[in-house]
Design an enzyme around this catalytic site. Sequence first.
Site, short mmCIF file in Angstrom:
data_model
loop_
_atom_site.label_atom_id
_atom_site.label_comp_id
_atom_site.label_asym_id
_atom_site.label_seq_id
_atom_site.Cartn_x
_atom_site.Cartn_y
_atom_site.Cartn_z
N GLU A 52 -2.13 3.70 7.34
CA GLU A 52 -1.90 3.08 6.03
C GLU A 52 -2.81 3.70 4.98
O GLU A 52 -3.98 3.98 5.25
CB GLU A 52 -2.19 1.57 6.16
CG GLU A 52 -1.84 0.75 4.95
CD GLU A 52 -2.07 -0.76 5.18
OE1 GLU A 52 -1.56 -1.30 6.18
OE2 GLU A 52 -2.78 -1.35 4.37
N ASP A 72 -3.91 2.80 1.06
CA ASP A 72 -3.80 1.68 0.13
C ASP A 72 -4.40 1.92 -1.23
O ASP A 72 -5.52 2.43 -1.32
CB ASP A 72 -4.68 0.49 0.62
CG ASP A 72 -4.16 -0.15 1.86
OD1 ASP A 72 -2.96 -0.10 2.09
OD2 ASP A 72 -4.99 -0.74 2.59
N GLU A 76 -5.37 -1.02 -3.98
CA GLU A 76 -5.33 -2.45 -4.26
C GLU A 76 -6.04 -2.69 -5.59
O GLU A 76 -7.13 -2.19 -5.81
CB GLU A 76 -6.04 -3.24 -3.16
CG GLU A 76 -5.23 -3.31 -1.88
CD GLU A 76 -5.95 -4.06 -0.77
OE1 GLU A 76 -5.26 -4.76 -0.02
OE2 GLU A 76 -7.19 -3.94 -0.65
#
Length: 295
Positions: free
Chosen positions: A111, A113, A115
Amino acid sequence: MGLWLSSWLVLLWFASSVSPSWAVPANTSSFFSFKDNFDIMWAEDHFKTSPDGQLWYLYLDKKTGCGFQTRQRYRFGWYSMKLKLVGGDSAGVVTAYYMCSDLGAGPDRDELDFEFLGNRTGQPYTMQTNVYKSGVGGREMRHMLWFDPTEDFHSYSILWNSHHIVFFVDRVPIRVYRNTDKPNNFFPNEKPMYMFSSIWNADDWATRGGLEKTDWKNAPFVSSYKDFHADGCQWEDPYPACVSTTAEHWWDQYEAWSLTDGQHEDFSWVGRNLVTYDYCKDYERYPTLPKECNI
Ligand SMILES: *[C@@H]1O[C@H](CO)[C@@H](O)[C@H](O)[C@H]1NC(C)=O
Ligand SMILES: *[C@@H]1O[C@H](CO)[C@@H](O)[C@H](O)[C@H]1NC(C)=O
């Protein structure tokens, strides 16, 4: 606020120093439509598009947030989207934008990311990035941004090739993960990744470590999206032909294997001015730093 303001001032210099780079496909006629390329993951009634289908909105209220994902999984490539984040009092609200090999939070997932952690009105957003390899994360970095991400759309992009994974904000490389270190490298033939975005309530941790709670009087909270662009190999494309370094696969050609001089300068500037947390410098948490920190 102080940091934000000084970031703004530096931007005057910075904006003029951003050099043209390989990582910007000039062809913008290939933005992807929502209906052909995405599915809603949950809460269909918290998703809207503009009448022409070009803008997409995710809503968060007390009941639920919402999320969408690409139908396609991708291998090496350049993946980009423009986001405008929740404005005003957005404390407790997190907008996530990420690539992941799994539809859930599977224990072996890879993953990448972005955010965006909301804040009280007038207080700056924090952008957190993280990298999970085979289910193991803990590779957080946090950045301040040099603009107000709630005022307008800005592009957030990921370049993934055989040498590195680079996180970009408006063409500026803000994080580089060397993709050459076994066993923590991301192979294209192993775990292709979907692209996701979602909005949710994270007031147990997001803003000032969970001290600031979501003020539901301001709901619904809305994040906006446009211009998704994927310039890369899809899972179905023949492998390894698709990831070979042929002319049309600019994302894994020699020029894209490292930052240009201009990108290096920008990257160092970001490192000096905007990084507020780097797991590779957190010796309390990692008395022995993870291996990739030493590359
Ligand atoms: C831009 O991309 C579209 C779709 O991929 C393609 O059909 C078109 O020929 C491209 N235009 C240029 C100028 O490269
Ligand atoms: C919110 O604002 C405060 C005060 O300026 C700051 O300390 C914090 O890092 C900001 N961001 C988050 C996500 O808490």
